[in-house]
Scaffold this motif. Structure first.
Motif, PDB file in Angstrom:
ATOM      1  N   LYS A   1       0.853  -1.189   0.000  1.00 62.91           N
ATOM      2  CA  LYS A   1       0.000   0.000   0.000  1.00 62.91           C
ATOM      3  C   LYS A   1       0.887   1.237   0.000  1.00 62.91           C
ATOM      4  O   LYS A   1       1.721   1.405   0.889  1.00 62.91           O
ATOM      5  CB  LYS A   1      -0.923  -0.024   1.221  1.00 62.91           C
TER       6      LYS A   1
ATOM      7  N   ASP B   1       6.079   1.662   1.360  1.00 57.62           N
ATOM      8  CA  ASP B   1       4.984   0.717   1.499  1.00 57.62           C
ATOM      9  C   ASP B   1       4.424   0.719   2.910  1.00 57.62           C
ATOM     10  O   ASP B   1       5.161   0.866   3.886  1.00 57.62           O
ATOM     11  CB  ASP B   1       5.451  -0.692   1.177  1.00 57.62           C
ATOM     12  N   LYS B   2       3.146   0.496   2.995  1.00 63.19           N
ATOM     13  CA  LYS B   2       2.427   0.298   4.249  1.00 63.19           C
ATOM     14  C   LYS B   2       1.764  -1.068   4.173  1.00 63.19           C
ATOM     15  O   LYS B   2       1.665  -1.684   3.124  1.00 63.19           O
ATOM     16  CB  LYS B   2       1.372   1.389   4.469  1.00 63.19           C
TER      17      LYS B   2
ATOM     18  N   ASN C   1      -1.000  -4.107   4.268  1.00 62.15           N
ATOM     19  CA  ASN C   1      -2.281  -4.386   3.644  1.00 62.15           C
ATOM     20  C   ASN C   1      -2.523  -5.888   3.804  1.00 62.15           C
ATOM     21  O   ASN C   1      -1.597  -6.652   4.062  1.00 62.15           O
ATOM     22  CB  ASN C   1      -2.239  -3.999   2.160  1.00 62.15           C
TER      23      ASN C   1
ATOM     24  N   GLU D   1      -5.697   6.508   9.301  1.00 63.89           N
ATOM     25  CA  GLU D   1      -5.576   5.456   8.286  1.00 63.89           C
ATOM     26  C   GLU D   1      -5.871   5.952   6.873  1.00 63.89           C
ATOM     27  O   GLU D   1      -5.737   5.196   5.922  1.00 63.89           O
ATOM     28  CB  GLU D   1      -6.508   4.285   8.633  1.00 63.89           C
TER      29      GLU D   1
ATOM     30  N   HIS E   1      -7.417   6.307   1.191  1.00 63.00           N
ATOM     31  CA  HIS E   1      -6.322   5.333   1.120  1.00 63.00           C
ATOM     32  C   HIS E   1      -6.778   3.901   1.395  1.00 63.00           C
ATOM     33  O   HIS E   1      -6.297   2.970   0.782  1.00 63.00           O
ATOM     34  CB  HIS E   1      -5.210   5.708   2.110  1.00 63.00           C
ATOM     35  N   TYR E   2      -7.650   3.770   2.379  1.00 68.04           N
ATOM     36  CA  TYR E   2      -8.161   2.456   2.764  1.00 68.04           C
ATOM     37  C   TYR E   2      -9.674   2.471   2.754  1.00 68.04           C
ATOM     38  O   TYR E   2     -10.292   3.509   3.024  1.00 68.04           O
ATOM     39  CB  TYR E   2      -7.739   2.091   4.198  1.00 68.04           C
TER      40      TYR E   2
ATOM     41  N   TYR F   1      -9.128  -2.514   7.845  1.00 72.94           N
ATOM     42  CA  TYR F   1      -8.783  -1.578   6.774  1.00 72.94           C
ATOM     43  C   TYR F   1      -8.106  -2.345   5.641  1.00 72.94           C
ATOM     44  O   TYR F   1      -7.157  -3.092   5.862  1.00 72.94           O
ATOM     45  CB  TYR F   1      -7.839  -0.484   7.287  1.00 72.94           C
ATOM     46  N   LEU F   2      -8.621  -2.141   4.418  1.00 76.11           N
ATOM     47  CA  LEU F   2      -8.083  -2.772   3.206  1.00 76.11           C
ATOM     48  C   LEU F   2      -7.690  -1.676   2.228  1.00 76.11           C
ATOM     49  O   LEU F   2      -8.478  -0.753   1.969  1.00 76.11           O
ATOM     50  CB  LEU F   2      -9.144  -3.669   2.565  1.00 76.11           C
ATOM     51  N   ALA F   3      -6.487  -1.771   1.679  1.00 75.50           N
ATOM     52  CA  ALA F   3      -6.008  -0.730   0.763  1.00 75.50           C
ATOM     53  C   ALA F   3      -6.902  -0.615  -0.472  1.00 75.50           C
ATOM     54  O   ALA F   3      -7.338  -1.620  -1.034  1.00 75.50           O
ATOM     55  CB  ALA F   3      -4.580  -1.029   0.330  1.00 75.50           C
TER      56      ALA F   3
ATOM     57  N   LYS G   1      -4.265   2.616  -4.546  1.00 73.22           N
ATOM     58  CA  LYS G   1      -3.117   2.875  -3.665  1.00 73.22           C
ATOM     59  C   LYS G   1      -2.157   1.692  -3.597  1.00 73.22           C
ATOM     60  O   LYS G   1      -1.156   1.745  -2.879  1.00 73.22           O
ATOM     61  CB  LYS G   1      -3.602   3.217  -2.247  1.00 73.22           C
ATOM     62  N   ILE G   2      -2.452   0.634  -4.324  1.00 72.99           N
ATOM     63  CA  ILE G   2      -1.596  -0.550  -4.289  1.00 72.99           C
ATOM     64  C   ILE G   2      -0.473  -0.405  -5.315  1.00 72.99           C
ATOM     65  O   ILE G   2      -0.718  -0.079  -6.474  1.00 72.99           O
ATOM     66  CB  ILE G   2      -2.419  -1.831  -4.534  1.00 72.99           C
TER      67      ILE G   2
END
Length: 155
Positions: free
Chosen positions: A39, A46-47, A49, A77, A82-83, A105-107, A111-112
């Motif tokens: 993410k 990257d974050k 996900n 978030e 974003h999510y 929370y799902l990206a 944003k991927i």
């Protein structure tokens, strides 16, 4: 209402700084998914996900939050840009077979990105949270192998 933290918010200190102390805390598993770092964050790293992956499970921490706390967390978030936030079944870690509905929370697809890496500081929140809540040592060791922006490992 339950919130399932699989990322840096597993670290209770980080979550409390953001939204205050939760009413209850437990460990949990999101079945049929795996943890990835794909993410794109505002800092171009990257974050975390979670992505669908049959036969796998994501370990994390369940926090019982108020509506206000969840709304405050939304801002941190990046919800909804974003999510996305979705209610999903989580198996409670200390009660085998017990399931609760929790916000996850799902990206957002926009944003991927592949090929970016999280910072070592970001992954350290994962490691601290996993240790703090007694998640399996194998999971902690895996987190320590995550490659970060400087080519370092997570710890």
């Amino acid at each position: 209402m339950w919130y399932f933290a699989y990322g840096s918010n597993m670290c209770a200190e980080r979550l409390i700084q953001r939204v205050g102390k939760p009413k209850k805390v437990a460990t949990g598993q999101l079945h049929g998914f795996r943890l990835v770092f794909n993410k794109l964050g505002d800092d171009c790293t990257d974050k975390g996900n979670v992505v669908s992956c049959e036969g796998e499970a994501v370990l994390g921490v369940l926090y019982d939050l108020t509506r206000k706390q969840l709304a405050d967390l939304d801002r941190y978030e990046g919800y909804p840009s974003h999510y996305e936030r979705k209610k999903m079944p989580i198996e409670v870690g200390d009660a085998e077979g017990k399931m609760v509905e929790a916000w996850v929370y799902l990206a957002r697809p926009s944003k991927i990105r592949e090929g970016l890496k999280p910072t070592a500081k970001y992954v350290e929140f994962y490691i601290r949270g996993a240790k703090e809540h007694g998640l399996p040592e194998a999971f902690v060791k895996w987190l320590m192998t995550v490659e970060t922006t400087a080519g370092e490992k997570g710890a």
